[in-house]
Motif scaffolding. Structure first.
Motif, PDB file in Angstrom:
ATOM      1  N   PHE A 187      -5.295  -0.984  21.452  1.00  0.00           N
ATOM      2  CA  PHE A 187      -4.601  -1.743  20.425  1.00  0.00           C
ATOM      3  C   PHE A 187      -3.871  -0.762  19.518  1.00  0.00           C
ATOM      4  O   PHE A 187      -4.307  -0.468  18.404  1.00  0.00           O
ATOM      5  CB  PHE A 187      -5.602  -2.594  19.636  1.00  0.00           C
ATOM      6  CG  PHE A 187      -6.291  -3.638  20.473  1.00  0.00           C
ATOM      7  CD1 PHE A 187      -5.685  -4.854  20.744  1.00  0.00           C
ATOM      8  CD2 PHE A 187      -7.540  -3.390  21.015  1.00  0.00           C
ATOM      9  CE1 PHE A 187      -6.306  -5.809  21.528  1.00  0.00           C
ATOM     10  CE2 PHE A 187      -8.172  -4.341  21.807  1.00  0.00           C
ATOM     11  CZ  PHE A 187      -7.552  -5.549  22.055  1.00  0.00           C
ATOM     12  N   GLY A 188      -2.769  -0.227  20.014  1.00  0.00           N
ATOM     13  CA  GLY A 188      -1.941   0.648  19.206  1.00  0.00           C
ATOM     14  C   GLY A 188      -2.382   2.101  19.223  1.00  0.00           C
ATOM     15  O   GLY A 188      -3.398   2.477  19.806  1.00  0.00           O
ATOM     16  N   GLU A 189      -1.574   2.911  18.549  1.00  0.00           N
ATOM     17  CA  GLU A 189      -1.780   4.358  18.521  1.00  0.00           C
ATOM     18  C   GLU A 189      -3.075   4.751  17.825  1.00  0.00           C
ATOM     19  O   GLU A 189      -3.665   5.780  18.115  1.00  0.00           O
ATOM     20  CB  GLU A 189      -0.597   5.023  17.813  1.00  0.00           C
ATOM     21  CG  GLU A 189       0.704   5.016  18.601  1.00  0.00           C
ATOM     22  CD  GLU A 189       0.622   5.899  19.831  1.00  0.00           C
ATOM     23  OE1 GLU A 189       0.138   7.040  19.695  1.00  0.00           O
ATOM     24  OE2 GLU A 189       1.030   5.451  20.906  1.00  0.00           O
ATOM     25  N   ALA A 190      -3.516   3.928  16.862  1.00  0.00           N
ATOM     26  CA  ALA A 190      -4.709   4.270  16.085  1.00  0.00           C
ATOM     27  C   ALA A 190      -5.986   3.679  16.665  1.00  0.00           C
ATOM     28  O   ALA A 190      -7.016   3.659  15.989  1.00  0.00           O
ATOM     29  CB  ALA A 190      -4.521   3.798  14.652  1.00  0.00           C
ATOM     30  N   ASP A 191      -5.921   3.177  17.877  1.00  0.00           N
ATOM     31  CA  ASP A 191      -7.122   2.586  18.487  1.00  0.00           C
ATOM     32  C   ASP A 191      -8.260   3.602  18.504  1.00  0.00           C
ATOM     33  O   ASP A 191      -8.091   4.729  18.985  1.00  0.00           O
ATOM     34  CB  ASP A 191      -6.798   2.142  19.922  1.00  0.00           C
ATOM     35  CG  ASP A 191      -7.879   1.241  20.492  1.00  0.00           C
ATOM     36  OD1 ASP A 191      -9.045   1.689  20.536  1.00  0.00           O
ATOM     37  OD2 ASP A 191      -7.581   0.107  20.867  1.00  0.00           O
ATOM     38  N   PRO A 192      -9.435   3.237  17.976  1.00  0.00           N
ATOM     39  CA  PRO A 192     -10.543   4.205  17.907  1.00  0.00           C
ATOM     40  C   PRO A 192     -11.089   4.612  19.279  1.00  0.00           C
ATOM     41  O   PRO A 192     -11.869   5.569  19.354  1.00  0.00           O
ATOM     42  CB  PRO A 192     -11.606   3.451  17.092  1.00  0.00           C
ATOM     43  CG  PRO A 192     -11.257   2.005  17.232  1.00  0.00           C
ATOM     44  CD  PRO A 192      -9.782   1.942  17.369  1.00  0.00           C
ATOM     45  N   ARG A 193     -10.682   3.902  20.311  1.00  0.00           N
ATOM     46  CA  ARG A 193     -11.188   4.283  21.639  1.00  0.00           C
ATOM     47  C   ARG A 193     -10.340   5.382  22.291  1.00  0.00           C
ATOM     48  O   ARG A 193     -10.637   5.823  23.394  1.00  0.00           O
ATOM     49  CB  ARG A 193     -11.235   3.060  22.551  1.00  0.00           C
ATOM     50  CG  ARG A 193     -12.226   1.993  22.072  1.00  0.00           C
ATOM     51  CD  ARG A 193     -12.839   1.227  23.218  1.00  0.00           C
ATOM     52  NE  ARG A 193     -11.850   0.551  24.042  1.00  0.00           N
ATOM     53  CZ  ARG A 193     -12.020   0.288  25.331  1.00  0.00           C
ATOM     54  NH1 ARG A 193     -13.123   0.678  25.944  1.00  0.00           N
ATOM     55  NH2 ARG A 193     -11.091  -0.361  26.012  1.00  0.00           N
ATOM     56  N   VAL A 194      -9.297   5.832  21.610  1.00  0.00           N
ATOM     57  CA  VAL A 194      -8.509   6.954  22.132  1.00  0.00           C
ATOM     58  C   VAL A 194      -9.280   8.259  21.928  1.00  0.00           C
ATOM     59  O   VAL A 194      -9.854   8.494  20.862  1.00  0.00           O
ATOM     60  CB  VAL A 194      -7.145   7.037  21.430  1.00  0.00           C
ATOM     61  CG1 VAL A 194      -6.435   8.351  21.771  1.00  0.00           C
ATOM     62  CG2 VAL A 194      -6.271   5.855  21.830  1.00  0.00           C
ATOM     63  N   THR A 195      -9.305   9.094  22.954  1.00  0.00           N
ATOM     64  CA  THR A 195      -9.892  10.428  22.857  1.00  0.00           C
ATOM     65  C   THR A 195      -8.773  11.460  22.877  1.00  0.00           C
ATOM     66  O   THR A 195      -7.975  11.497  23.813  1.00  0.00           O
ATOM     67  CB  THR A 195     -10.850  10.702  24.037  1.00  0.00           C
ATOM     68  OG1 THR A 195     -11.929   9.760  23.993  1.00  0.00           O
ATOM     69  CG2 THR A 195     -11.417  12.115  23.956  1.00  0.00           C
ATOM     70  N   GLU A 196      -8.709  12.271  21.835  1.00  0.00           N
ATOM     71  CA  GLU A 196      -7.727  13.357  21.804  1.00  0.00           C
ATOM     72  C   GLU A 196      -8.407  14.606  22.313  1.00  0.00           C
ATOM     73  O   GLU A 196      -9.414  15.063  21.754  1.00  0.00           O
ATOM     74  CB  GLU A 196      -7.201  13.537  20.386  1.00  0.00           C
ATOM     75  CG  GLU A 196      -6.484  12.297  19.868  1.00  0.00           C
ATOM     76  CD  GLU A 196      -5.461  12.627  18.803  1.00  0.00           C
ATOM     77  OE1 GLU A 196      -5.078  13.804  18.698  1.00  0.00           O
ATOM     78  OE2 GLU A 196      -5.040  11.704  18.091  1.00  0.00           O
ATOM     79  N   LEU A 197      -7.849  15.156  23.367  1.00  0.00           N
ATOM     80  CA  LEU A 197      -8.491  16.281  24.053  1.00  0.00           C
ATOM     81  C   LEU A 197      -7.396  17.209  24.568  1.00  0.00           C
ATOM     82  O   LEU A 197      -6.559  16.784  25.377  1.00  0.00           O
ATOM     83  CB  LEU A 197      -9.351  15.743  25.206  1.00  0.00           C
ATOM     84  CG  LEU A 197      -9.933  16.739  26.194  1.00  0.00           C
ATOM     85  CD1 LEU A 197     -10.834  17.730  25.483  1.00  0.00           C
ATOM     86  CD2 LEU A 197     -10.712  15.997  27.278  1.00  0.00           C
ATOM     87  N   ALA A 198      -7.408  18.470  24.076  1.00  0.00           N
ATOM     88  CA  ALA A 198      -6.339  19.415  24.412  1.00  0.00           C
ATOM     89  C   ALA A 198      -4.994  18.747  24.083  1.00  0.00           C
ATOM     90  O   ALA A 198      -4.816  18.258  22.981  1.00  0.00           O
ATOM     91  CB  ALA A 198      -6.431  19.843  25.867  1.00  0.00           C
ATOM     92  N   HIS A 199      -4.077  18.677  25.043  1.00  0.00           N
ATOM     93  CA  HIS A 199      -2.788  18.040  24.780  1.00  0.00           C
ATOM     94  C   HIS A 199      -2.734  16.617  25.340  1.00  0.00           C
ATOM     95  O   HIS A 199      -1.665  16.050  25.529  1.00  0.00           O
ATOM     96  CB  HIS A 199      -1.653  18.871  25.376  1.00  0.00           C
ATOM     97  CG  HIS A 199      -1.864  19.256  26.813  1.00  0.00           C
ATOM     98  ND1 HIS A 199      -2.777  20.211  27.198  1.00  0.00           N
ATOM     99  CD2 HIS A 199      -1.289  18.806  27.955  1.00  0.00           C
ATOM    100  CE1 HIS A 199      -2.743  20.350  28.516  1.00  0.00           C
ATOM    101  NE2 HIS A 199      -1.861  19.506  28.998  1.00  0.00           N
ATOM    102  N   TYR A 200      -3.915  16.023  25.578  1.00  0.00           N
ATOM    103  CA  TYR A 200      -3.967  14.659  26.098  1.00  0.00           C
ATOM    104  C   TYR A 200      -4.412  13.686  24.997  1.00  0.00           C
ATOM    105  O   TYR A 200      -5.192  14.044  24.116  1.00  0.00           O
ATOM    106  CB  TYR A 200      -4.974  14.554  27.255  1.00  0.00           C
ATOM    107  CG  TYR A 200      -4.817  15.602  28.327  1.00  0.00           C
ATOM    108  CD1 TYR A 200      -3.676  15.651  29.124  1.00  0.00           C
ATOM    109  CD2 TYR A 200      -5.830  16.534  28.540  1.00  0.00           C
ATOM    110  CE1 TYR A 200      -3.552  16.606  30.112  1.00  0.00           C
ATOM    111  CE2 TYR A 200      -5.710  17.498  29.535  1.00  0.00           C
ATOM    112  CZ  TYR A 200      -4.566  17.540  30.312  1.00  0.00           C
ATOM    113  OH  TYR A 200      -4.436  18.490  31.285  1.00  0.00           O
TER     114      TYR A 200
END
Length: 286
Positions: A187-200
């Protein structure tokens, strides 16, 4: 519902087709080959260059290896796995992972699941768990077509015909959640299920649970899929990368005899709903 939540990006497909047409008609204006238009297209230079690029994309594993390295290191740093190793080129699997319980999980890395390469794998004797991981770096590939092709047409046939148990499948790579393959699970860029890892920036993986036993017409015609708690490595992926029930798919393979043929039906269930089911179809292997 579909076999996998994401779908081909039609806007990107249009741009790819348009750019391909421009490339075909304007290629003679590029570079310093010194040929006029007729000489250029008669020379085979254009076709040769295209085939060379195709081969380079197909052959390189560098980006895939780098992606897997980041993922497994991230899981190890957070205690979801104990350690991992590259299995070596002489093996028909890619990674060996030691789980916190002491179990050994083996990972076979595949591409988009739409080619015969998907059929080539061997569950090693030391594996307590064996999974296939699809890394499809081609944004132009159709994820729904490829997921069904891999699960029903290829993996289910190999599991039955060669008695090769596969505990599960992950379909997940760095294109997921980008403009090349938007992820409808977020649900959008701020979705808490996104994992930021290295450049991914990664959405949760799509996980497919397979049966714990080999389907057999007489003795085991329709074994149920395993639960997430049955396969430690898949449970680790789910917990580490915030998967929920919308990311978990359960695959049942029913098998029977129909005259001289062995036939099977594949059913995929997500969140209690059947997302795709085949008729009984004969296993055809080349």
């Amino acid at each position: 519902m579909s076999v996998i939540p994401c779908q081909i990006n039609e806007a990107l497909q249009t741009k790819i087709r348009e750019f391909a047409e421009i490339l075909k008609t304007q290629a003679h204006t590029l570079g310093a080959h010194g040929l006029d238009e007729i000489e250029f297209y008669n020379s085979g230079l254009f076709r040769g260059a295209i085939e060379r690029i195709r081969g380079q994309f197909s052959a390189t594993m560098r980006d895939k290896r780098e992606f897997v390295q980041h993922i497994l290191n991230h899981m190890q740093d957070r205690g979801f796995i104990s350690e991992w190793n590259v299995s070596g080129s002489e093996n028909r699997h890619d990674y060996t992972v030691l789980m916190p319980s002491g179990r050994t999980a083996v990972i076979e890395l595949k591409g988009c699941l739409d080619g015969n390469n998907t059929n080539i794998f061997e569950r090693p004797p030391h594996a307590h768990e064996f999974i296939v991981w699809s890394v499809c770096s081609n944004p132009g590939a159709d994820p729904r077509l490829n997921a069904w092709s891999g699960i029903h047409t290829r993996l289910s046939a190999e599991i039955i015909s060669r008695s090769q148990r596969v505990d599960g499948l992950i379909i997940w790579d760095w294109v997921c959640g980008t403009v090349g393959r938007p992820c409808p699970k977020l649900f959008g860029e701020a979705d808490p299920r996104v994992t930021e890892l290295a450049h991914y920036r990664l959405p949760p993986p799509c996980i497919y649970m397979f049966p714990a036993t080999i389907p057999s017409p007489r003795n085991n015609p329709s074994p149920p899929p395993q639960t997430l708690g049955d396969v430690e490595i898949l449970n680790a992926f789910a917990k580490c990368f915030k998967a929920n029930e919308n990311d978990l798919n359960y695959v049942t393979v029913a098998v029977a005899h129909a005259e001289a043929d062995t036939v099977r039906s594949t059913t995929i269930v997500r969140n209690g709903e059947v997302t795709r089911q085949s008729n009984m179809t004969a296993i055809r292997r080349s």
